[in-house]
Design a protein around this motif. Sequence first.
Motif, PDB file in Angstrom:
ATOM      1  N   ARG A  19       0.796  -1.214   0.000  1.00 48.05           N
ATOM      2  CA  ARG A  19       0.000   0.000   0.000  1.00 48.05           C
ATOM      3  C   ARG A  19       0.833   1.270   0.000  1.00 48.05           C
ATOM      4  N   GLU A  21       3.033   4.302  -0.863  1.00 54.12           N
ATOM      5  CA  GLU A  21       3.262   5.036  -2.093  1.00 54.12           C
ATOM      6  C   GLU A  21       4.672   5.596  -2.155  1.00 54.12           C
ATOM      7  N   PHE A 116      -5.875   9.308 -17.110  1.00 55.37           N
ATOM      8  CA  PHE A 116      -6.171   9.703 -15.727  1.00 55.37           C
ATOM      9  C   PHE A 116      -5.451   8.732 -14.782  1.00 55.37           C
ATOM     10  N   TYR A 117      -4.815   9.264 -13.760  1.00 61.97           N
ATOM     11  CA  TYR A 117      -3.985   8.416 -12.898  1.00 61.97           C
ATOM     12  C   TYR A 117      -4.807   7.324 -12.224  1.00 61.97           C
ATOM     13  N   ARG A 119      -4.580   4.793  -8.911  1.00 63.18           N
ATOM     14  CA  ARG A 119      -3.874   4.546  -7.659  1.00 63.18           C
ATOM     15  C   ARG A 119      -4.005   3.081  -7.223  1.00 63.18           C
ATOM     16  N   THR A 120      -5.142   2.482  -7.519  1.00 58.23           N
ATOM     17  CA  THR A 120      -5.338   1.057  -7.262  1.00 58.23           C
ATOM     18  C   THR A 120      -6.245   0.536  -8.357  1.00 58.23           C
ATOM     19  N   MET A 163      -8.145  15.597  -9.181  1.00 58.22           N
ATOM     20  CA  MET A 163      -7.972  14.692  -8.048  1.00 58.22           C
ATOM     21  C   MET A 163      -6.480  14.476  -7.882  1.00 58.22           C
ATOM     22  N   CYS A 165      -3.657  12.259  -5.531  1.00 56.47           N
ATOM     23  CA  CYS A 165      -3.355  11.261  -4.502  1.00 56.47           C
ATOM     24  C   CYS A 165      -2.529  11.952  -3.421  1.00 56.47           C
ATOM     25  N   SER A 222     -12.498  -0.210   1.730  1.00 52.02           N
ATOM     26  CA  SER A 222     -11.881   1.100   1.765  1.00 52.02           C
ATOM     27  C   SER A 222     -12.978   2.084   2.159  1.00 52.02           C
ATOM     28  N   CYS A 265      -7.575   9.983  -1.564  1.00 54.38           N
ATOM     29  CA  CYS A 265      -7.836   8.869  -0.641  1.00 54.38           C
ATOM     30  C   CYS A 265      -9.249   8.931  -0.065  1.00 54.38           C
ATOM     31  N   CYS A 267     -11.786   9.717  -1.994  1.00 51.70           N
ATOM     32  CA  CYS A 267     -12.679   9.526  -3.142  1.00 51.70           C
ATOM     33  C   CYS A 267     -12.878   8.046  -3.407  1.00 51.70           C
ATOM     34  N   ILE A 268     -13.623   7.430  -2.503  1.00 51.86           N
ATOM     35  CA  ILE A 268     -13.818   5.986  -2.463  1.00 51.86           C
ATOM     36  C   ILE A 268     -14.382   5.460  -3.793  1.00 51.86           C
ATOM     37  N   LYS A 269     -13.756   4.397  -4.289  1.00 50.82           N
ATOM     38  CA  LYS A 269     -14.217   3.783  -5.541  1.00 50.82           C
ATOM     39  C   LYS A 269     -15.097   2.582  -5.237  1.00 50.82           C
ATOM     40  N   TRP A 270     -15.889   2.167  -6.216  1.00 54.65           N
ATOM     41  CA  TRP A 270     -16.787   1.009  -6.106  1.00 54.65           C
ATOM     42  C   TRP A 270     -17.634   1.125  -4.835  1.00 54.65           C
ATOM     43  N   GLN A 286      -8.354   3.178   6.419  1.00 53.06           N
ATOM     44  CA  GLN A 286      -7.888   4.035   5.328  1.00 53.06           C
ATOM     45  C   GLN A 286      -7.534   5.435   5.851  1.00 53.06           C
ATOM     46  N   PHE A 290      -3.783   7.154   5.830  1.00 54.10           N
ATOM     47  CA  PHE A 290      -3.501   8.408   5.131  1.00 54.10           C
ATOM     48  C   PHE A 290      -3.417   9.618   6.058  1.00 54.10           C
TER      49      PHE A 290
HETATM   50  N1  LIG Z   1     -12.289   1.116  -2.989  1.00 56.89           N
HETATM   51  C1  LIG Z   1     -11.178   1.887  -3.043  1.00 56.89           C
HETATM   52  N2  LIG Z   1     -11.308   3.209  -3.310  1.00 56.89           N
HETATM   53  C2  LIG Z   1     -10.218   3.994  -3.388  1.00 56.89           C
HETATM   54  C3  LIG Z   1      -8.926   3.477  -3.135  1.00 56.89           C
HETATM   55  C4  LIG Z   1      -8.802   2.104  -2.844  1.00 56.89           C
HETATM   56  O1  LIG Z   1      -7.706   1.567  -2.624  1.00 56.89           O
HETATM   57  N3  LIG Z   1      -9.953   1.332  -2.805  1.00 56.89           N
HETATM   58  N4  LIG Z   1      -7.826   4.317  -3.198  1.00 56.89           N
HETATM   59  C5  LIG Z   1      -8.074   5.737  -2.990  1.00 56.89           C
HETATM   60  C6  LIG Z   1      -6.922   6.568  -3.331  1.00 56.89           C
HETATM   61  S1  LIG Z   1      -5.612   6.496  -2.259  1.00 56.89           S
HETATM   62  C7  LIG Z   1      -6.916   7.412  -4.410  1.00 56.89           C
HETATM   63  S2  LIG Z   1      -5.629   8.480  -4.662  1.00 56.89           S
HETATM   64  C8  LIG Z   1      -8.028   7.424  -5.385  1.00 56.89           C
HETATM   65  C9  LIG Z   1      -7.490   7.248  -6.775  1.00 56.89           C
HETATM   66  O2  LIG Z   1      -8.510   7.136  -7.710  1.00 56.89           O
HETATM   67  P1  LIG Z   1      -8.151   6.736  -9.196  1.00 56.89           P
HETATM   68  O3  LIG Z   1      -7.380   5.455  -9.156  1.00 56.89           O
HETATM   69  O4  LIG Z   1      -9.423   6.651  -9.937  1.00 56.89           O
HETATM   70  O5  LIG Z   1      -7.278   7.843  -9.726  1.00 56.89           O
HETATM   71  O6  LIG Z   1      -8.972   6.410  -5.114  1.00 56.89           O
HETATM   72  C10 LIG Z   1      -9.299   6.240  -3.751  1.00 56.89           C
HETATM   73  N5  LIG Z   1     -10.395   5.308  -3.670  1.00 56.89           N
END
Ligand SMILES: Nc1nc2c(c(=O)[nH]1)N[C@H]1C(S)=C(S)[C@@H](COP(=O)(O)O)O[C@H]1N2
Length: 421
Positions: A19, A21, A116-117, A119-120, A163, A165, A222, A265, A267-270, A286, A290
């Motif tokens: 994890r 960076e 677009f960057y 991160r995971t 956005m 990181c 996350s 960090c 900006c939670i995905k999924w 998380q 961070f």
């Molecule tokens: N579910 C989930 N969401 C997450 C993360 C993750 O590890 N898991 N990483 C976060 C971090 S540290 C960052 S910087 C951004 C990056 O989003 P991106 O990969 O779409 O640029 O997603 C965030 N959302």
Amino acid sequence: MAHGQPMKSPAPGRFSPVRSEGGPQPTATSRRVFLQSAWSLGVALGLTAAPAALQAQAAHADDRPWEDGELLGHLDFQAEPAAEAGRRIYEGLDTRLYTDLSRVRADRLLTPVEEFYIRTGIPDRLDRSRPWQIRIGGLVDRPAVLTMADLEARTAPMGPHLMECAGNNRAFRFGLMSAAEWSGVNVSELLAEHPRAPEATSVLIEGFDDYSSSSTTSTQGSAWIFRLDQLEEAGAFLATRMNGEGLTPDHGFPVRLMVPGWYGCCCIKWVNRIELVDENWAATSQMTEFALRTHQGGVPEKAAAFQPAIVDRAAMPIRIEKWRVGGALRYRVIGIDWGGDRARAGLRIRFRPGQPWQPVEIQPAADVPSTHWALWSHRWSPTSPGRYLLQLDVDDPGIQTRRLDLAYYARGIELADTEGV
Ligand SMILES: Nc1nc2c(c(=O)[nH]1)N[C@H]1C(S)=C(S)[C@@H](COP(=O)(O)O)O[C@H]1N2
Ligand SMILES: [Mo]
């Protein structure tokens, strides 16, 4: 469960190298480390006499900074890895893609989605065949389930926002930062439709985060906990589209959180769970991971003790053009200015530690929100070869610039004798 702890105490896996960076982190204790590393870059070496007058002319971020000038090429930043930008590298939690920021231009202020960057990367255990659901629970009067149809029906344009990181660093040429035009659903407006208990002051937003490759060390989702008033103030939204396209799998398809002005960090995905909580909840793993990178000045135990993970105003050069003007060589430094929440004024550059600051010219961008980046430029006529360390600063003590104060985004260049200066 209303007063329970939402997460286990931080799993050690969150602190594993997987994890991490890496790179210099802008904490007080790492300041020395950063300065040493800047030193070891060599960029700060051999800085003797003051360079003769640096011309501080009004610069123009147009394509013709000098009459009769000829663009010869670009200078490379020193001690940064060879460009591998724009390519997806590593896998799973390790996945990275960094944006080539030297390509940001007035007519290219948004990052194409494929650049677009990342991160995971998308978790391999995410089942994309099942209809997506977000469970709303905790201190709400009635738990509910949101479907993508619910979200899509209310999706609206949310504007351009960058956005970054929190672990953005030199090893990625600072390219863990990108900007897109987003669409989605305002979180505060959505939550207003779900009556809640008076003690519900905060909200936990969680996303799918289960990877088989790291399941022995990191299995929990996350998640970040936000104070409701702060989330509203930031205009946070559940994003379903970027640059007019649906999200890609790596960027959180089908839905992610976007908190304009806050670090990535948050900006939670999924996103699959939204839980109203009170002020007693523990920070998520998380948040703990961070804490330093979001400048918490420690690792608070409770979520409520966290400061908003906002991106301070910052700036750095992204491109240095080399021009022939008459018989002489001239340079134009072009950069970005981002973060903070105020007018883009007062930005200045210097080329060596201890040298006077020179104003830069911000490119006027009329209706760009402060959560996007702006371009600036500066015409530079160095009079001696050697190493330079380019640093930016904001001439306003009222503006918080924690990373600029640490020279976190300083970039080095070297002008050889043959550069004609
Ligand atoms: N579910 C989930 N969401 C997450 C993360 C993750 O590890 N898991 N990483 C976060 C971090 S540290 C960052 S910087 C951004 C990056 O989003 P991106 O990969 O779409 O640029 O997603 C965030 N959302
Ligand atoms: Mo991040």
